[in-house]
Design an enzyme around this catalytic site. Structure first.
Site, short mmCIF file in Angstrom:
data_model
loop_
_atom_site.label_atom_id
_atom_site.label_comp_id
_atom_site.label_asym_id
_atom_site.label_seq_id
_atom_site.Cartn_x
_atom_site.Cartn_y
_atom_site.Cartn_z
N LYS A 131 0.82 -1.22 0.00
CA LYS A 131 0.00 0.00 0.00
C LYS A 131 0.85 1.27 0.00
CE LYS A 131 -2.40 -0.13 3.66
NZ LYS A 131 -2.10 -1.25 4.53
N ARG A 146 -8.90 2.12 9.76
CA ARG A 146 -8.52 0.74 10.02
C ARG A 146 -9.57 0.00 10.82
NH1 ARG A 146 -2.74 1.38 9.63
NH2 ARG A 146 -1.61 -0.58 9.78
N ARG A 170 12.04 -11.19 2.80
CA ARG A 170 12.76 -9.94 2.97
C ARG A 170 13.72 -10.02 4.16
NH1 ARG A 170 8.39 -5.94 3.91
NH2 ARG A 170 7.63 -6.39 1.83
N ARG A 189 13.24 -9.55 7.32
CA ARG A 189 13.14 -8.55 8.39
C ARG A 189 12.98 -9.25 9.71
NH1 ARG A 189 8.47 -4.57 6.53
NH2 ARG A 189 8.42 -4.37 8.79
N ARG A 240 -0.56 -9.62 13.05
CA ARG A 240 -0.99 -8.42 12.33
C ARG A 240 -2.10 -8.77 11.33
NH1 ARG A 240 3.83 -5.91 9.56
NH2 ARG A 240 2.66 -3.98 9.50
P1 ADP Z 1 1.83 -1.29 8.00
O1 ADP Z 1 3.20 -1.73 8.39
O2 ADP Z 1 0.82 -2.40 8.04
O3 ADP Z 1 1.78 -0.50 6.75
P2 ADP Z 1 1.36 1.24 9.28
O4 ADP Z 1 2.68 1.79 8.94
O5 ADP Z 1 0.18 1.75 8.53
O6 ADP Z 1 1.37 -0.36 9.20
O7 ADP Z 1 1.06 1.46 10.83
C1 ADP Z 1 1.98 1.09 11.82
C2 ADP Z 1 1.32 1.10 13.19
O8 ADP Z 1 0.77 2.38 13.46
C3 ADP Z 1 0.13 0.16 13.30
O9 ADP Z 1 0.53 -1.15 13.59
C4 ADP Z 1 -0.67 0.80 14.42
O10 ADP Z 1 -0.11 0.51 15.67
C5 ADP Z 1 -0.47 2.27 14.16
N1 ADP Z 1 -1.55 2.80 13.30
C6 ADP Z 1 -1.41 3.35 12.06
N2 ADP Z 1 -2.59 3.73 11.57
C7 ADP Z 1 -3.52 3.42 12.51
C8 ADP Z 1 -4.92 3.53 12.60
N3 ADP Z 1 -5.65 4.06 11.60
N4 ADP Z 1 -5.53 3.11 13.73
C9 ADP Z 1 -4.84 2.59 14.74
N5 ADP Z 1 -3.51 2.44 14.72
C10 ADP Z 1 -2.85 2.84 13.62
#
Ligand code: ADP
Length: 248
Positions: free
Chosen positions: A25, A100, A139, A141, A152
């Site tokens: 994304k 989310r 990857r 990680r 997750r």
């Molecule tokens: P990903 O690695 O799935 O792309 P993000 O970078 O979007 O995850 O988000 C990292 C963390 O930030 C999430 O695991 C959550 O803890 C927090 N977070 C981000 N956006 C939201 C949201 N809309 N609601 C609640 N927590 C969020």
């Protein structure tokens, strides 16, 4: 409720990107936003920046982020409301990572409603979970162990997946097969949004391929907006990038 797929009655783009963890994304958000001239707003990035900067918000969410859980809806509402107030969102925005949860989707609707606006589309990037897991583990990680990843995904299925139905009901959902090379996914997203894509415009082939239903278990709702934008004056030649990696 919203105007069934007519993107851009107002000449802008108010978009959200949905998809499971590791679906790419963030990568797609940057590419799409750049070409549409709108900001890509990643709530994950915003929170991580707050933590790094040691702000009050950062201190509040630090532990939650580290644990992989979701920050509470009220806090996220503040964060997003404030961000959407900034002037750069006037022509639109692409939200990545928000909403989310169902309450967050309702909050977003309310925030936009207060401004007399509504969402134009919710793009769902679909990738099979096993593929996502393979990508992440491949990857190497070490912060994402298989166990953490599975957790997750579980949170995604439980909290975020219901948004698919939410946006489907509102006729805003656009499904895109995300199990493809990056440029091709971008191209498919543009097609799903009815945005002219140089490569597709050139050959007609990619657009046709992207329109073919069934590639992602889609519900057949996607090609609704075909061509609307292309015809609709957002003619600033969409993207000099024009990469259109022809696929297999
Ligand atoms: P990903 O690695 O799935 O792309 P993000 O970078 O979007 O995850 O988000 C990292 C963390 O930030 C999430 O695991 C959550 O803890 C927090 N977070 C981000 N956006 C939201 C949201 N809309 N609601 C609640 N927590 C969020």
């Amino acid at each position: 409720m919203a105007g069934g797929g007519e993107l851009t009655g107002h000449g802008g783009y108010r978009l959200i990107l949905l998809g499971p963890p590791n679906s790419g994304k963030g990568t797609q958000a940057g590419r799409i936003a750049e070409r549409l001239g709108i900001p890509a707003i990643s709530t994950g990035d915003m929170l991580r920046q707050a933590v790094a900067a040691g702000t009050e918000l950062g201190r509040r969410v630090e532990e939650i982020l580290a644990s992989g859980e979701l920050v509470d809806d009220a806090t996220m509402a503040e964060v997003v409301r404030e961000r959407l107030r900034e002037g750069d969102t006037r022509p639109g925005f692409l939200l990545d990572g928000y909403p989310r949860t169902l309450p967050q989707a309702e909050t977003l609707e309310a925030i936009l409603g207060e401004r007399g606006e509504e969402l134009d589309a919710a793009v769902l990037v679909e990738v099979p979970e096993e593929e996502l897991l393979a990508r992440a583990l491949g990857r190497g990680r070490d912060d994402d162990t298989e166990e953490v990843l599975r957790e997750r995904f579980r949170v995604y299925r439980e909290k975020t997946a219901p948004l698919v139905g939410y946006y489907e009901e509102r006729d805003l959902l656009r499904r895109v097969d995300g199990d493809r090379p990056v440029p091709e996914v971008t191209s498919r997203i543009f097609h799903a949004l009815g945005v002219a894509d140089q490569g597709a415009a050139r050959s007609g082939g990619a657009a046709a391929a992207a329109a073919r239903p069934g590639s992602s278990g889609a519900s057949g709702g996607s090609p609704v907006a075909s061509g609307t934008l292309a015809a609709g004056g957002h003619g600033r030649a969409v993207g000099a990038t024009g990469k259109e990696a022809r696929k297999r």
